[in-house]
Enzyme design. Structure first.
Site, short mmCIF file in Angstrom:
data_model
loop_
_atom_site.label_atom_id
_atom_site.label_comp_id
_atom_site.label_asym_id
_atom_site.label_seq_id
_atom_site.Cartn_x
_atom_site.Cartn_y
_atom_site.Cartn_z
CB ALA A 16 26.16 18.38 13.10
CE LYS A 96 27.76 22.02 25.43
NZ LYS A 96 26.36 22.55 25.06
NE ARG A 164 21.01 23.75 23.89
CZ ARG A 164 21.19 23.28 22.38
NH1 ARG A 164 19.96 22.98 22.26
NH2 ARG A 164 21.94 23.21 21.97
CG ASP A 176 23.20 23.26 26.19
OD1 ASP A 176 23.34 22.22 25.39
OD2 ASP A 176 22.90 24.41 25.95
#
Ligand SMILES: NC(=O)c1ccc[n+]([C@@H]2O[C@H](COP(=O)([O-])OP(=O)(O)OC[C@H]3O[C@@H](n4cnc5c(N)ncnc54)[C@H](OP(=O)(O)O)[C@@H]3O)[C@@H](O)[C@H]2O)c1
Length: 352
Positions: A16, A96, A164, A176
């Protein structure tokens, strides 16, 4: 709706701060009104940097000067928070993967369809004009008949504390990184893909896949060989191999906004390179999202179906995969823990 689409951001994620918020602020059709974090100090820092106001997650949902929420949380939280965003009547741009699996993605899609709100995953590469150019070349027969697709998105190991590597947060390389070559196969070969086989290399202690490969086949019988992972040198590319020529695109999925994409077309005795204009695909994504919201979310079924299709393929890969143990690097964080989200200044794994 008049004026720019007013975004609020739920979670001050690395992606972001590094990519999406600058794009929301620079695109003329979008503006950033609020950022939300679990940590008030972090929210205040990010709000100060982007010239907006700070709150917490619940507070963001109550704001009536937020038309749309950008949700870059770990995938395990996408349904829980995404459902609340839609229930509050706000459009939803989710990072995503849309959700950890097709069942959760379908729940979100159903909620959006019922409320007439826009729901998209932030699969930014789809907005880059270079891929439309590739499809034009293929349709015009520049490669002859397409015989195969090869695609890969891989990068080196991350900090040991990265989301992750967490099974509880729905980490793993397939969700990912694998979603990029999967969506590429959908774009180039059509939605009717089946998984023929797969290998997942798993961290036996953390229970997440660190890399893998999958073999898919299209409705027309064209195979797609896909690689993904975070235990490789950096690679982000695809090759479409036709009966008369082969087309290759490097830095396909996360090119920096200043990069001029080069389409390399190789024939038996000739190489042609087509250089295209650079494009800011994060701006492309937020701009297209704003246009869809302005349009009242009328034509969103295609995007939702594609995002769902990616997760159906990921589910099939998990079901079919041969699983082998991988030996992860231990005790040597590639970046110091906290260097990504905490500072928002790391280069990140997307090559930017
Ligand atoms: N489109 C792209 O090119 C792209 C690139 C990279 C990543 N992504 C996607 O973006 C999402 C976030 O990735 P990222 O690399 O930015 O991750 P990240 O920096 O770890 O950000 C995740 C954020 O989620 C919030 N959060 C809420 N609950 C959490 C929990 N239990 N554990 C950790 N974080 C929690 C945190 O925000 P607060 O602390 O502010 O609450 C955190 O900053 C993933 O879905 C990833 O696949 C997309």
């Amino acid at each position: 709706m008049t004026g720019p689409l007013r975004f609020g951001v739920l979670g001050c994620a690395d992606i972001a701060v590094r990519r999406t918020l600058p794009a929301i602020c620079s695109h003329p059709d979008t503006t950033l009104t609020w950022v939300a974090s679990r940590d008030p100090a972090k929210a205040a820092r990010v709000a100060d940097r982007f010239g907006c106001r700070a709150t917490d997650y619940a507070g963001l949902l109550e704001r009536d000067d937020v038309d749309a929420v950008y949700l870059p949380l770990p995938p395990s939280l996408h349904l829980e928070w995404g459902a609340q965003v839609l229930a509050c009547g706000k459009h939803l741009l989710v990072e995503k993967p849309l959700a950890p699996d097709a069942a959760q993605a379908a729940e979100l899609a159903q909620l959006a369809a019922e409320s007439g709100l826009v729901l998209r995953d932030n699969m930014t590469f789809l907005h880059h004009p270079v891929h439309a150019r590739v499809r034009e070349l293929v349709a015009a027969g520049r490669l002859g008949e397409v015989r195969a697709l090869h695609a890969a998105f891989c990068f080196p190991p991350l900090s040991n504390v990265d989301i992750r590597y967490s099974r509880a947060l729905a980490g793993g390389a397939l969700l990912d990184a694998g979603v990029y070559p999967l969506r590429c196969a959908q774009l180039m070969l059509g939605e009717q893909l089946r998984v023929a086989g797969a290998v997942l290399r798993e961290d036996p202690d953390r229970g997440v896949d660190l890399s893998g490969q999958a073999l898919l086949v299209s409705a027309g019988g064209v195979p797609a060989s896909l690689a993904f992972g975070f235990e490789h040198s950096y690679g982000s590319w695809y090759t479409l191999w036709g009966s008369t020529a082969r087309l290759h695109l490097d830095r396909a999925f996360t090119p920096p906004a200043y990069r001029q994409p080069v389409l390399r077309i190789e024939e038996q005795d000739r190489v042609e390179e087509l250089t295209l204009a650079p494009y800011h695909q994060f701006e492309g994504s937020v701009g297209a999202f704003a246009a869809a919201a302005r349009d009242g979310g009328r034509d969103e079924s295609v995007w939702r179906a594609a995002a769902l299709g990616t997760l159906r393929l990921a589910d099939q890969i998990r079901d079919l995969a041969v699983r082998v143990p991988a030996q992860p690097r231990r005790g040597q964080p590639i970046q110091p823990a906290g260097s990504r989200a905490a500072t928002g200044i790391s280069a990140g794994h997307d090559g930017g």
